[in-house]
Design an enzyme around this catalytic site. Structure first.
Site, PDB file in Angstrom:
ATOM      1  N   GLU A 181      12.433   2.891  14.367  1.00  0.00           N
ATOM      2  CA  GLU A 181      10.963   3.959  13.861  1.00  0.00           C
ATOM      3  C   GLU A 181       9.457   3.125  14.537  1.00  0.00           C
ATOM      4  OE1 GLU A 181       9.084   2.780   9.970  1.00  0.00           O
ATOM      5  OE2 GLU A 181       9.395   1.097   9.957  1.00  0.00           O
TER       6      GLU A 181
ATOM      7  N   TYR B 270       0.939  -1.484  -0.195  1.00  0.00           N
ATOM      8  CA  TYR B 270      -0.274  -0.311  -0.328  1.00  0.00           C
ATOM      9  C   TYR B 270       0.686   1.657  -0.178  1.00  0.00           C
ATOM     10  CZ  TYR B 270       0.683   1.046   5.315  1.00  0.00           C
ATOM     11  OH  TYR B 270       1.861   1.030   6.236  1.00  0.00           O
TER      12      TYR B 270
ATOM     13  N   LYS C  19       6.266  -1.346   1.935  1.00  0.00           N
ATOM     14  CA  LYS C  19       5.191  -0.989   2.750  1.00  0.00           C
ATOM     15  C   LYS C  19       4.133  -1.913   2.475  1.00  0.00           C
ATOM     16  CE  LYS C  19       3.264   3.971   2.985  1.00  0.00           C
ATOM     17  NZ  LYS C  19       3.046   4.107   4.966  1.00  0.00           N
TER      18      LYS C  19
ATOM     19  N   LEU D 219      11.260   1.471   7.248  1.00  0.00           N
ATOM     20  CA  LEU D 219      10.120   2.166   6.046  1.00  0.00           C
ATOM     21  C   LEU D 219      10.811   3.009   5.835  1.00  0.00           C
ATOM     22  CD1 LEU D 219       8.331   1.442   4.279  1.00  0.00           C
ATOM     23  CD2 LEU D 219       7.178   3.210   5.498  1.00  0.00           C
TER      24      LEU D 219
END
Ligand code: PDD
Length: 280
Positions: free
Chosen positions: A180, A33, A147, A204
């Site tokens: 993250e 996505y 992702k 990411l």
């Protein structure tokens, strides 16, 4: 205006949009996505989002007929139909719908879903006062650079953080390496130097992260991409997170510890001002 969906060639209000119960995204998490936003009707950082989208598709070996120009055209049409001031665009591509099998299916088309909702930015008070975040063991898989829609660890960590009154969860390795957040990248500022965890398979490559790094470099703010530890982060002068909807958001508390004075710092504010100016 209702929020708009596009599913395999058809636009509709979101409530009327459906995919098959045999969609591989639904059954196996076999898809990827992107999340984009608009400023007015204008899409933000489209080439960067498209590059990451196609990298994700390649990384999971998803064969598809899509082009960046073709996808952009559909997104813009959906944004136009929705008619919001600022829009949040969600785009998902899965390996299609067929009998459930681990083997890559042959002879089916991928499923393309795009939704456009009104963009909700964090409340101004959060930006002024800063947010609290909570650390979480990084139990995710080894390809967090893709992702993918497989977000269960992010969902669980986010909910634990929200239940504790926090804005975000921060994934940390057992050895103290900071990766993250569940939906954002993380930065620290110490003695005037900005640092963020280096790219790799454990985080990411955020589009906002790249924008902030570029802005810092262009404006002579010292900037490092390297390993960041939790001890360092807790001792930092400033901490902030970045993401498409968060933009640049000050973090003033991590678990029970205040960052410095517990107030947003000047470097975070400067970078956010530069970010806003770069969009205007
Ligand atoms: N999240 N890291 C993770 C795990 C993310 O999910 C996101 C974005 C980011 C920041 O990336 P960007 O700057 O390109 O938005 C970092 C989106 C917004 C989401 O899942 O809703």
């Amino acid at each position: 205006m209702p929020a708009i969906a596009y599913v395999n060639g058809k636009f509709s209000p979101i409530a009327d949009a459906v995919v098959s119960v045999e969609d591989r995204g639904f059954q196996l998490g076999d898809g990827i996505y992107e999340v984009l936003r608009t400023h007015g009707g204008r899409l933000h950082a489209t080439p960067e989002h498209m590059r990451r989208l196609f990298r994700s598709l390649d990384a999971i070996k998803l064969k598809h007929p899509f082009t960046a120009a073709g996808l952009e055209k559909i997104i813009l049409e959906a944004v136009k139909r929705a008619g919001f001031g600022d829009s949040l665009v969600y785009l998902q591509i899965t390996r299609g719908a067929t009998k459930r099998t681990k083997e890559f299916p042959k002879g089916i088309e991928p499923t393309l879903v795009i939704t456009v909702r009104e963009l909700q930015l964090p409340a101004p008070a959060l930006r002024e006062r800063g947010v609290a975040i909570m650390t979480a063991d990084d139990i995710r898989w080894q390809r967090c650079d893709i992702k993918t829609v497989c977000l269960l660890p992010n969902v669980l960590a986010s909910n634990k953080a929200i239940a504790a009154g926090c804005f975000e969860a921060l994934f940390v390795e057992k050895d103290g390496t900071v990766n993250e957040c569940a939906s954002a990248n993380i930065f620290i500022v110490a003695s005037g130097v900005v640092a963020t965890p280096a790219l790799g398979t454990r985080l990411l490559g955020g589009i906002t992260r790249e924008e902030v790094i570029a802005l810092a470099r262009k404006n002579n703010v010292p900037m490092e991409e390297r390993r960041v530890t939790l001890d360092e982060l807790l001792a930092a002068d400033e901490v902030f997170l970045t993401g498409t909807t968060a933009e640049i958001l000050p973090v003033v508390k991590v678990n029970d510890r205040h960052i410095a004075t517990g107030k947003p710092g000047p470097v975070t504010k400067r970078l956010h001002d530069l970010y806003r100016a770069s969009i205007a």
